[in-house]
Design a protein around this motif. Structure first.
Motif, PDB file in Angstrom:
ATOM      1  N   PHE A 150     -17.226  57.326  22.986  1.00 60.39           N
ATOM      2  CA  PHE A 150     -18.068  58.501  23.230  1.00 60.39           C
ATOM      3  C   PHE A 150     -18.555  58.524  24.677  1.00 60.39           C
ATOM      4  CE2 PHE A 150     -19.705  58.738  18.549  1.00 60.39           C
ATOM      5  CZ  PHE A 150     -18.456  59.152  18.155  1.00 60.39           C
ATOM      6  N   SER A 154     -15.016  59.644  26.502  1.00 63.98           N
ATOM      7  CA  SER A 154     -15.184  61.100  26.365  1.00 63.98           C
ATOM      8  C   SER A 154     -15.959  61.656  27.549  1.00 63.98           C
ATOM      9  CB  SER A 154     -15.912  61.433  25.074  1.00 63.98           C
ATOM     10  OG  SER A 154     -15.081  61.203  23.977  1.00 63.98           O
ATOM     11  N   ALA A 198     -22.402  71.595   5.846  1.00 62.44           N
ATOM     12  CA  ALA A 198     -22.228  70.198   5.437  1.00 62.44           C
ATOM     13  C   ALA A 198     -23.603  69.677   5.037  1.00 62.44           C
ATOM     14  CB  ALA A 198     -21.642  69.384   6.584  1.00 62.44           C
ATOM     15  N   THR A 201     -24.651  66.078   5.540  1.00 63.30           N
ATOM     16  CA  THR A 201     -24.587  65.535   6.888  1.00 63.30           C
ATOM     17  C   THR A 201     -25.655  66.138   7.785  1.00 63.30           C
ATOM     18  OG1 THR A 201     -22.201  65.298   6.589  1.00 63.30           O
ATOM     19  CG2 THR A 201     -23.034  65.143   8.838  1.00 63.30           C
ATOM     20  N   LEU A 253     -18.444  69.922  16.049  1.00 62.79           N
ATOM     21  CA  LEU A 253     -18.007  68.678  15.404  1.00 62.79           C
ATOM     22  C   LEU A 253     -18.690  67.469  16.044  1.00 62.79           C
ATOM     23  CD1 LEU A 253     -14.163  69.219  14.842  1.00 62.79           C
ATOM     24  CD2 LEU A 253     -15.934  69.065  13.105  1.00 62.79           C
ATOM     25  N   LEU A 256     -22.032  67.092  14.625  1.00 60.43           N
ATOM     26  CA  LEU A 256     -21.977  66.587  13.244  1.00 60.43           C
ATOM     27  C   LEU A 256     -21.599  65.098  13.206  1.00 60.43           C
ATOM     28  CD1 LEU A 256     -20.235  69.594  11.473  1.00 60.43           C
ATOM     29  CD2 LEU A 256     -22.501  68.691  10.955  1.00 60.43           C
ATOM     30  N   MET A 257     -20.753  64.672  14.144  1.00 65.53           N
ATOM     31  CA  MET A 257     -20.350  63.269  14.205  1.00 65.53           C
ATOM     32  C   MET A 257     -21.561  62.365  14.396  1.00 65.53           C
ATOM     33  SD  MET A 257     -16.884  62.879  16.359  1.00 65.53           S
ATOM     34  CE  MET A 257     -17.680  62.157  17.751  1.00 65.53           C
ATOM     35  N   SER A 260     -23.583  62.268  11.306  1.00 62.29           N
ATOM     36  CA  SER A 260     -23.009  61.388  10.287  1.00 62.29           C
ATOM     37  C   SER A 260     -23.410  59.943  10.558  1.00 62.29           C
ATOM     38  CB  SER A 260     -21.485  61.482  10.290  1.00 62.29           C
ATOM     39  OG  SER A 260     -21.064  62.772   9.939  1.00 62.29           O
ATOM     40  N   ILE A 261     -23.310  59.535  11.816  1.00 56.88           N
ATOM     41  CA  ILE A 261     -23.669  58.157  12.157  1.00 56.88           C
ATOM     42  C   ILE A 261     -25.139  57.913  11.865  1.00 56.88           C
ATOM     43  CG2 ILE A 261     -23.903  56.531  14.070  1.00 56.88           C
ATOM     44  CD1 ILE A 261     -21.425  57.747  15.308  1.00 56.88           C
ATOM     45  N   LEU A 289     -16.932  65.568  22.060  1.00 57.06           N
ATOM     46  CA  LEU A 289     -15.563  65.966  21.732  1.00 57.06           C
ATOM     47  C   LEU A 289     -15.043  67.017  22.698  1.00 57.06           C
ATOM     48  CD1 LEU A 289     -15.602  66.095  17.844  1.00 57.06           C
ATOM     49  CD2 LEU A 289     -14.558  64.405  19.325  1.00 57.06           C
ATOM     50  N   PRO A 292     -12.840  65.451  26.130  1.00 58.80           N
ATOM     51  CA  PRO A 292     -11.397  65.233  26.055  1.00 58.80           C
ATOM     52  C   PRO A 292     -10.616  66.469  25.607  1.00 58.80           C
ATOM     53  CG  PRO A 292     -12.589  63.893  24.440  1.00 58.80           C
ATOM     54  CD  PRO A 292     -13.606  64.529  25.296  1.00 58.80           C
TER      55      PRO A 292
ATOM     56  N   LEU B 119      -7.572  59.864  21.699  1.00 61.11           N
ATOM     57  CA  LEU B 119      -7.495  61.186  21.043  1.00 61.11           C
ATOM     58  C   LEU B 119      -7.434  61.053  19.529  1.00 61.11           C
ATOM     59  CD1 LEU B 119      -5.243  63.502  23.210  1.00 61.11           C
ATOM     60  CD2 LEU B 119      -7.699  63.580  22.820  1.00 61.11           C
ATOM     61  N   VAL B 122     -10.707  60.044  18.087  1.00 62.92           N
ATOM     62  CA  VAL B 122     -11.647  61.152  18.105  1.00 62.92           C
ATOM     63  C   VAL B 122     -11.319  62.129  16.965  1.00 62.92           C
ATOM     64  CG1 VAL B 122     -11.850  63.280  19.438  1.00 62.92           C
ATOM     65  CG2 VAL B 122     -12.607  61.119  20.434  1.00 62.92           C
ATOM     66  N   ALA B 125     -12.612  60.474  13.840  1.00 60.24           N
ATOM     67  CA  ALA B 125     -14.075  60.541  13.752  1.00 60.24           C
ATOM     68  C   ALA B 125     -14.526  61.952  13.384  1.00 60.24           C
ATOM     69  CB  ALA B 125     -14.707  60.104  15.070  1.00 60.24           C
ATOM     70  N   ALA B 126     -13.796  62.962  13.890  1.00 58.91           N
ATOM     71  CA  ALA B 126     -14.158  64.339  13.571  1.00 58.91           C
ATOM     72  C   ALA B 126     -13.765  64.671  12.136  1.00 58.91           C
ATOM     73  CB  ALA B 126     -13.493  65.300  14.547  1.00 58.91           C
ATOM     74  N   ILE B 129     -16.025  63.663   9.228  1.00 54.84           N
ATOM     75  CA  ILE B 129     -17.230  64.460   8.936  1.00 54.84           C
ATOM     76  C   ILE B 129     -17.003  65.330   7.715  1.00 54.84           C
ATOM     77  CG2 ILE B 129     -18.803  66.207   9.798  1.00 54.84           C
ATOM     78  CD1 ILE B 129     -17.689  65.623  12.584  1.00 54.84           C
ATOM     79  N   ASP B 132     -18.373  65.212   4.359  1.00 52.64           N
ATOM     80  CA  ASP B 132     -19.808  65.441   4.198  1.00 52.64           C
ATOM     81  C   ASP B 132     -20.450  64.332   3.366  1.00 52.64           C
ATOM     82  OD1 ASP B 132     -22.221  66.710   4.563  1.00 52.64           O
ATOM     83  OD2 ASP B 132     -21.990  68.007   2.828  1.00 52.64           O
ATOM     84  N   PRO B 134     -22.233  61.135   4.636  1.00 50.45           N
ATOM     85  CA  PRO B 134     -22.611  60.265   5.751  1.00 50.45           C
ATOM     86  C   PRO B 134     -22.670  58.788   5.357  1.00 50.45           C
ATOM     87  CG  PRO B 134     -24.097  62.143   5.584  1.00 50.45           C
ATOM     88  CD  PRO B 134     -23.233  62.169   4.367  1.00 50.45           C
ATOM     89  N   TYR B 137     -19.930  56.463   6.562  1.00 49.68           N
ATOM     90  CA  TYR B 137     -19.201  57.125   7.650  1.00 49.68           C
ATOM     91  C   TYR B 137     -18.663  56.113   8.668  1.00 49.68           C
ATOM     92  CZ  TYR B 137     -18.284  60.129  11.689  1.00 49.68           C
ATOM     93  OH  TYR B 137     -17.685  60.755  12.740  1.00 49.68           O
ATOM     94  N   ILE B 138     -19.518  55.197   9.103  1.00 51.05           N
ATOM     95  CA  ILE B 138     -19.103  54.250  10.149  1.00 51.05           C
ATOM     96  C   ILE B 138     -17.978  53.361   9.637  1.00 51.05           C
ATOM     97  CG2 ILE B 138     -19.875  52.337  11.598  1.00 51.05           C
ATOM     98  CD1 ILE B 138     -22.689  53.654  11.452  1.00 51.05           C
TER      99      ILE B 138
END
Lengths: 318, 318
Positions: A150, A154, A198, A201, A253, A256-257, A260-261, A289, A292, B119, B122, B125-126, B129, B132, B134, B137-138
């Motif tokens: 990130f 990114s 979502a 989330t 997104l 939302l990422m 989520s974390i 996001l 990139p 890429l 990413v 990770a997107a 989501i 939905d 969480p 998620y990790i």
């Protein structure tokens, strides 16, 4: 010139927004809660916008430095919120990774910058063994690897754009459209939003808001991009609409990422670097996001700094 | 010629090892347990060695295809063991990523291959989501991202070497030394090992074994490399010793990395693709870090396929 008027418009917008919010509130068109929320967002942008715009106008080196500082500050907040700061070696590696990525960007050394992503993650995954604590290994590696991706890679893509002679209007357009994309989603979501996007989330986001932002941001990027890319291959309504959609979708997104974390770890806010204005990272998560995605989309058509010298610092060809 | 005699030596070694083990056991020099363990390892290599050596000798396209199949089989085992196979979209993305990475390798398109790492992660990770959910998620993103990095990118680096006209002896040396490195660590660990290396991650590994493997593998690579790189800039005792150390350390770390993941999730073995011979992935996990490490180390001095045509399939320059 395009940079100048984007800057001017941003300045005017920020200044004008405060009285407009107060006026709308007086007229009873917006409630107390919405007024607070809008004021909070506008205030934090009144602080952050110049902090980004000034380096961009000052020069490429300042821009890259500024991106690095934003990346480090975002990481600090992320590390505190996720508890990653307690794992000293992991944090050190992520910070070192951000510094090395910044060097690769400043050096205009594309091959090194690109190889850094997987290499650093592999170093992180290997270093994480040394704790000899398998329980939590995936979380430790996952959090560190995502942090580096990130904030090192990114965000690095955004800094990398400064290697292009025409980076100023592009970067300003990017930041303005990402930020307005957030606001579009918020406002149309409040007006038209019914179905939750979502709910588990990010409970406040609606499908209507997401769709509204996609339409409005595409229009905005279509108009801004026409001036930013005037006379280049990117100055084409279809290509610009595509760019707008990418900015809008990637921006939402990215947001939302991070949600989520946060929710996976069980925290609500990432930090309070700007007291009373929400987390610092909350202002920049949408860029993660977008960096990139836009880099590779625009880069596919016109490249970034392809005519400029490469490996400025380390010398020696590509 | 170098490839021929490495192949010959491997074939003889595999064939000779069985009677040697039986003989040592009869003479009472090794116990029942050790005999079983050695037999098991030798047997699985008697199957796997030709499965890798034949494609390498057959040609670059076969080598890249073989690396892809190994990557997919390893991923299958990993996905089953970690439960990732239950998250269909994640698994699909990882598999698609491995296929696209293989395409980039086969196309000899370095820029695309390198950009693919960040890429794809990413995108993972997107996409994660969209569940939905969480909670987890990790872990979901971490497991998928590591899987793609390990089997798509790291293994991809090994396949990428096939773009070099001289890939045959290099790849054979690599696989032989990584495998012997494992065996060196095992044997010297049993003889000299006292202090545990990482007791909670992998209880059987000792510091003595790690050190012994580092010395023996450096010697082995020093000798093999002298023939493999004869007459090139890499044919230098210091550079080759460095290569040996890298192979040994990266090999052992790769092994420990998979152990960390297994123990974090609470499983002991990754799978039973080769029944009675331990997991398939267990035979290849040491290669995960060795691939990129050796690629960039050797690549720094001599490059891989720098004189060969690039973007073979997609055409059009770099």
């Amino acid at each position: 010139p395009v940079s100048a008027w984007i800057t001017g418009v941003v300045a005017v917008l920020v200044v004008v927004t405060f009285p407009v919010i107060v006026l709308l509130h007086r007229l009873g068109r917006i409630g107390d809660e919405l007024r607070e929320e809008l004021m909070k967002r506008t205030r934090s942008w009144a602080i952050l916008a110049p902090a980004f715009i000034v380096p961009v106008l000052a020069g490429a080196a300042w821009t890259i430095l500024c991106v690095m500082i934003i990346a480090l500050l975002c990481y600090r907040e992320y590390a505190r919120a996720t508890g990653l700061f307690r794992e000293k070696s992991m944090s050190l590696l992520v910070v070192a990774g951000i510094l090395v990525a910044t060097f690769a960007v400043a050096d205009h050394w594309y091959g090194f910058f690109m190889a850094l992503g997987p290499l650093t993650i592999v170093v992180i995954a290997a270093a994480a063994i040394l704790y000899d604590q398998p329980s939590g290994y995936i979380q430790r590696v996952g959090l560190s690897a995502l942090a580096f991706l990130f904030f090192g890679i990114s965000f690095g893509h955004i800094g990398y754009m400064a290697n292009d002679p025409d980076y100023r209007p592009i970067l300003l357009m990017l930041v303005v459209s990402v930020e307005l994309n957030d606001i579009f989603a918020y406002l149309t979501g409040r007006t038209l939003g019914r179905r939750k996007l979502a709910p588990r989330t990010s409970p406040n986001k609606t499908v209507g808001g997401a769709a509204g932002a996609m339409i409005l941001t595409s229009l905005l990027v279509g108009v801004l991009g026409h001036f930013v890319f005037a006379g280049t291959i990117m100055d084409d309504p279809l290509k610009l609409a595509g760019l707008g959609l990418i900015v809008s979708i990637a921006g939402q997104l990215g947001d939302l990422m991070l949600s989520s974390i946060k929710r996976d770890i069980g925290i609500k806010d990432m930090g309070v670097t700007l007291p009373g204005h929400g987390g610092f990272l909350d202002r920049f998560d949408s860029l993660i996001l977008v960096g990139p995605a836009v880099f590779h989309y625009v880069g596919y058509f016109r490249g970034f700094g392809v005519e400029e010298p490469v490996r400025i610092i380390t010398g020696g060809g590509s």
